[in-house]
Structure formats: structure tokens, C-alpha cells
Design a protein around this motif. Structure first.
Motif, PDB file in Angstrom:
ATOM      1  N   UNK A 240       3.899 -22.005 -78.214  1.00  0.00           N
ATOM      2  CA  UNK A 240       2.526 -21.537 -78.300  1.00  0.00           C
ATOM      3  C   UNK A 240       1.732 -22.114 -77.125  1.00  0.00           C
ATOM      4  N   UNK A 241       0.869 -21.284 -76.565  1.00  0.00           N
ATOM      5  CA  UNK A 241       0.008 -21.707 -75.463  1.00  0.00           C
ATOM      6  C   UNK A 241      -1.211 -22.420 -76.043  1.00  0.00           C
ATOM      7  N   UNK A 242      -1.434 -23.634 -75.597  1.00  0.00           N
ATOM      8  CA  UNK A 242      -2.586 -24.413 -76.065  1.00  0.00           C
ATOM      9  C   UNK A 242      -3.649 -24.556 -74.985  1.00  0.00           C
ATOM     10  N   UNK A 243      -3.292 -24.259 -73.724  1.00  0.00           N
ATOM     11  CA  UNK A 243      -4.280 -24.371 -72.656  1.00  0.00           C
ATOM     12  C   UNK A 243      -3.841 -23.521 -71.472  1.00  0.00           C
ATOM     13  N   UNK A 244      -4.803 -22.762 -70.915  1.00  0.00           N
ATOM     14  CA  UNK A 244      -4.598 -21.995 -69.692  1.00  0.00           C
ATOM     15  C   UNK A 244      -5.875 -22.099 -68.882  1.00  0.00           C
ATOM     16  N   UNK A 245      -5.792 -22.728 -67.730  1.00  0.00           N
ATOM     17  CA  UNK A 245      -6.968 -22.838 -66.886  1.00  0.00           C
ATOM     18  C   UNK A 245      -6.539 -23.209 -65.468  1.00  0.00           C
ATOM     19  N   UNK A 246      -7.427 -22.911 -64.521  1.00  0.00           N
ATOM     20  CA  UNK A 246      -7.181 -23.270 -63.133  1.00  0.00           C
ATOM     21  C   UNK A 246      -7.869 -24.591 -62.794  1.00  0.00           C
ATOM     22  N   UNK A 247      -7.215 -25.408 -62.000  1.00  0.00           N
ATOM     23  CA  UNK A 247      -7.741 -26.727 -61.684  1.00  0.00           C
ATOM     24  C   UNK A 247      -7.238 -27.132 -60.303  1.00  0.00           C
ATOM     25  N   UNK A 248      -8.081 -27.828 -59.561  1.00  0.00           N
ATOM     26  CA  UNK A 248      -7.704 -28.339 -58.252  1.00  0.00           C
ATOM     27  C   UNK A 248      -7.112 -29.740 -58.431  1.00  0.00           C
ATOM     28  N   UNK A 249      -5.874 -29.890 -58.000  1.00  0.00           N
ATOM     29  CA  UNK A 249      -5.164 -31.167 -58.080  1.00  0.00           C
ATOM     30  C   UNK A 249      -4.876 -31.596 -56.656  1.00  0.00           C
ATOM     31  N   UNK A 297      -7.721 -33.000 -77.330  1.00  0.00           N
ATOM     32  CA  UNK A 297      -8.357 -32.221 -76.257  1.00  0.00           C
ATOM     33  C   UNK A 297      -7.385 -32.138 -75.079  1.00  0.00           C
ATOM     34  N   UNK A 298      -6.755 -30.938 -74.914  1.00  0.00           N
ATOM     35  CA  UNK A 298      -5.782 -30.770 -73.841  1.00  0.00           C
ATOM     36  C   UNK A 298      -6.448 -30.660 -72.469  1.00  0.00           C
ATOM     37  N   UNK A 299      -7.727 -30.322 -72.431  1.00  0.00           N
ATOM     38  CA  UNK A 299      -8.404 -30.281 -71.140  1.00  0.00           C
ATOM     39  C   UNK A 299      -8.514 -31.679 -70.524  1.00  0.00           C
ATOM     40  N   UNK A 300      -8.731 -32.710 -71.370  1.00  0.00           N
ATOM     41  CA  UNK A 300      -8.732 -34.081 -70.864  1.00  0.00           C
ATOM     42  C   UNK A 300      -7.336 -34.507 -70.410  1.00  0.00           C
ATOM     43  N   UNK A 301      -6.311 -33.954 -71.104  1.00  0.00           N
ATOM     44  CA  UNK A 301      -4.944 -34.265 -70.690  1.00  0.00           C
ATOM     45  C   UNK A 301      -4.645 -33.632 -69.333  1.00  0.00           C
ATOM     46  N   UNK A 302      -5.211 -32.458 -69.077  1.00  0.00           N
ATOM     47  CA  UNK A 302      -4.998 -31.800 -67.784  1.00  0.00           C
ATOM     48  C   UNK A 302      -5.657 -32.580 -66.655  1.00  0.00           C
ATOM     49  N   UNK A 312       5.402 -33.191 -61.068  1.00  0.00           N
ATOM     50  CA  UNK A 312       4.166 -33.372 -61.818  1.00  0.00           C
ATOM     51  C   UNK A 312       4.242 -34.704 -62.560  1.00  0.00           C
ATOM     52  N   UNK A 313       3.144 -35.451 -62.571  1.00  0.00           N
ATOM     53  CA  UNK A 313       3.062 -36.738 -63.251  1.00  0.00           C
ATOM     54  C   UNK A 313       1.829 -36.752 -64.121  1.00  0.00           C
ATOM     55  N   UNK A 314       1.939 -37.403 -65.297  1.00  0.00           N
ATOM     56  CA  UNK A 314       0.803 -37.565 -66.219  1.00  0.00           C
ATOM     57  C   UNK A 314       0.532 -39.041 -66.355  1.00  0.00           C
ATOM     58  N   UNK A 315      -0.677 -39.464 -66.016  1.00  0.00           N
ATOM     59  CA  UNK A 315      -1.050 -40.876 -66.090  1.00  0.00           C
ATOM     60  C   UNK A 315      -1.373 -41.243 -67.536  1.00  0.00           C
TER      61      UNK A 315
END
Length: 315
Positions: A240-249, A297-302, A312-315
Motif C-alpha cells: 500500500x502507498x502511504x506517501x507520494x510527493x516530490x522533494x529536493x534532496x 507522519x511519513x512526511x517527517x520520515x521523508x 538512499x540513507x535514513x537518519x
């Protein structure tokens, strides 16, 4: 003190042409000058006290210090008028040693030693004598009249305690902690299988219950209008998709997509410039930890995602 008054009359020793404060050898002042006028009274010297020895203040201080140092040097060289040294007779033996006092001290020490010996003898004799205040047990009478009965009671109580201890140790408990743990594990497996999102069984008190689960709106044309229809559609799909958004990394812009099967979390980052996709799989334990920290909140995770080379790394 008032200055001496001038003598009356004209002093014969004054010169005929003397004026002002001219005096004779006896200190007389002229009463009148040649013109017949009386001269003014003499004025005291107000600006000087005594005679001026030095021409300036610094020279006067220098002369005073010189006189003071000479005075101190003379004082150090002064010899006493009387002889304060010890007389020669003090070197005699009867002055240096008081034989009478030594004899008195020796007699006193001998008396103390004699009294100590006498006291020690008395103490040793008192220790050898039996203590009259200790009551001796009467050996003629029996120790106890019911000794055998009390011994039998003690033996019976000991056997009864051993029997109760053995019964307690051999009895099986009604509640089995091992079965409880197995039941809990089975319930956790069933709960994970029916849930579409990570299960959070323990939440902090500050977290609210609506932030634990996030519902997904049904797709257009699916015909599902209620919560039961969306739940059924969720069960049909694996991820299941929980988040879809564009972000500058960093310096690039990525399209992020978060999917989960209820346990692990898959993160995909698509770069439109280079037409490449980076993927990262977060294990269930790490997924649950991040979910608790960010309150779902998956946006904070992104926001914690960073790109390290081609990974890809997650702090």
C-alpha cells in the motif's frame, strides 16, 4: 605672647637719621623721627617659623633624612651602661643541679611504684576467688519434667513442615506464564496479518489515537463508498502507498514513493533528469521505531532521507 612694648623716651644710641623699625643694641625703638612723627608699630614675621636653614623643601627633607640616619646609627652603636651578662658563679655545680629536688622526685616515684605493686596484688587475689554473685545450677534436680514430650512435639512439627514443603514444590501452578507468552505471540502474528499498516501496541501518553492509523481514500471508479469497501480493497493488494510527493534532496529533485506491506517499508526515489530510481528497504524493527518517533507522519520520515552516492540513507 605679646611683643615687648617699646621703651618710652628717645634712645641716645640710635643714629640721628634712623627711621622705621631701627633698634639700638638694647632693642629700643625710636619714639619719633626727625620730622616729629611717631613711627608705626613693628609687624610680626608671619611667613616664617624659626630660622630658614635650607633654601627649598626638597633640600630640607634631604637634610632631615641625613640627620635621622645618623641618629639611628648612633643608637645601634650605643653600649649599655650596666653589665647584663650572667655572673661567673652560675657555672658552679650546685647552681646548675638541684640535688634536693631530684631526691624528692626519686622518693615520690618509689612511693608510686610501691602503691602500684600493692594494688596489682589485690587485683590478682580478687580474680582467683570465685564470684559470689553467680548462681550455680542445681545439679541434683532434673533439667525438665516434660523434656521427652517437647522433643516429640518438635519432631512432629519438623516432619509436618517437610511434608508441606514437598507438596508445595510438586504442585503445578494453575497459571502458566509460558502458555501466556505463546498466546501473545500467536495474537501478534494474527494482528499483523490482518493489519495494513505497522501495529503500534504501546503509544506514549502524549500521542493521540487518530494519529496511529491513516486511512487511504479509495480510487476513482472503484465503487467503494464506505469504510468496509476501502478495507476490503486494502486487503486485496499486497503493498500500500502511504506517501507520494516530490522533494529536493541535496542538489537534485526526486519523486518519493513510500509503500508498505504492514511490516517492512519500501522507499523509492525517482530522478527525472537522469531517469534513475533509487530504492531502500527499511526492516520491520527500524520501521516500527521510526513510526513511533514520528507519530505515524511519513512526511517527517521523508525529511530524514539523504543520498549517499548511489544509495538512499535514513537518519
Amino acid at each position: 605672647l605679646k611683643p615687648p612694648e617699646p621703651r618710652s623716651g628717645v634712645c641716645r644710641q640710635l643714629a640721628p637719621g634712623s627711621l622705621g623699625r631701627a633698634r639700638c643694641q638694647r632693642g629700643c625703638l625710636p619714639s619719633r623721627d626727625l620730622s616729629g612723627h611717631t613711627p608705626p608699630p613693628p609687624m610680626a614675621d608671619r611667613g616664617r617659623v624659626g630660622s630658614l636653614v635650607c633654601s627649598c623643601k626638597s633640600a630640607a627633607q634631604k637634610e632631615w633624612r641625613k640627620a635621622h640616619e645618623a641618629h639611628r646609627q648612633r643608637i645601634t652603636q650605643v653600649q649599655p651602661a650596666s653589665d647584663m651578662t650572667a655572673p661567673s658563679t652560675m657555672g658552679m655545680v650546685h647552681f646548675r643541679t638541684n640535688l634536693k629536688r631530684e631526691r624528692l622526685l626519686e622518693d615520690r616515684y618509689m612511693e608510686i611504684d610501691r602503691e602500684n605493686q600493692h594494688l596489682l596484688k589485690k587485683m590478682s587475689e580478687a580474680m582467683k576467688k570465685p564470684n559470689p554473685y553467680i548462681l550455680k545450677p542445681d545439679t541434683d534436680k532434673p533439667a525438665s519434667l516434660n523434656r521427652n514430650a517437647r522433643k516429640a512435639d518438635l519432631t512432629r512439627i519438623t516432619h509436618e513442615n517437610q511434608r508441606m514443603l514437598k507438596a508445595i514444590q510438586s504442585t503445578k501452578p494453575v497459571y502458566d506464564a509460558k502458555k501466556w507468552e505463546e498466546g501473545f505471540q500467536k495474537s501478534a502474528v494474527l494482528l499483523k496479518s490482518v493489519c495494513a499498516y505497522p501495529v503500534i501496541t504501546r503509544m506514549p501518553r502524549t500521542a493521540s489515537s487518530p494519529s496511529v492509523l491513516m486511512t487511504i481514500e479509495p480510487e476513482a471508479g472503484a465503487g467503494a463508498t464506505g469504510g468496509s469497501a476501502s478495507f476490503a480493497a486494502a486487503e486485496q493488494e499486497d503493498n500500500k502507498h502511504v506517501l507520494k510527493e516530490g522533494m529536493r534532496i541535496g542538489e537534485k529533485y526526486f519523486l518519493l514513493e513510500f509503500t508498505t506491506d504492514g511490516r517492512a517499508l519500501t522507499i523509492s526515489a525517482y530522478d527525472g533528469d537522469s531517469q534513475t530510481t533509487l530504492e531502500l528497504v527499511v526492516k520491520e524493527k527500524k520501521h516500527r521505531q521510526l513510526y513511533r518517533e514520528l507519530n505515524g507522519d511519513y512526511s517527517l520520515m521523508a525529511a530524514r532521507i539523504r543520498v549517499d552516492g548511489d544509495r538512499l540513507m535514513v537518519d
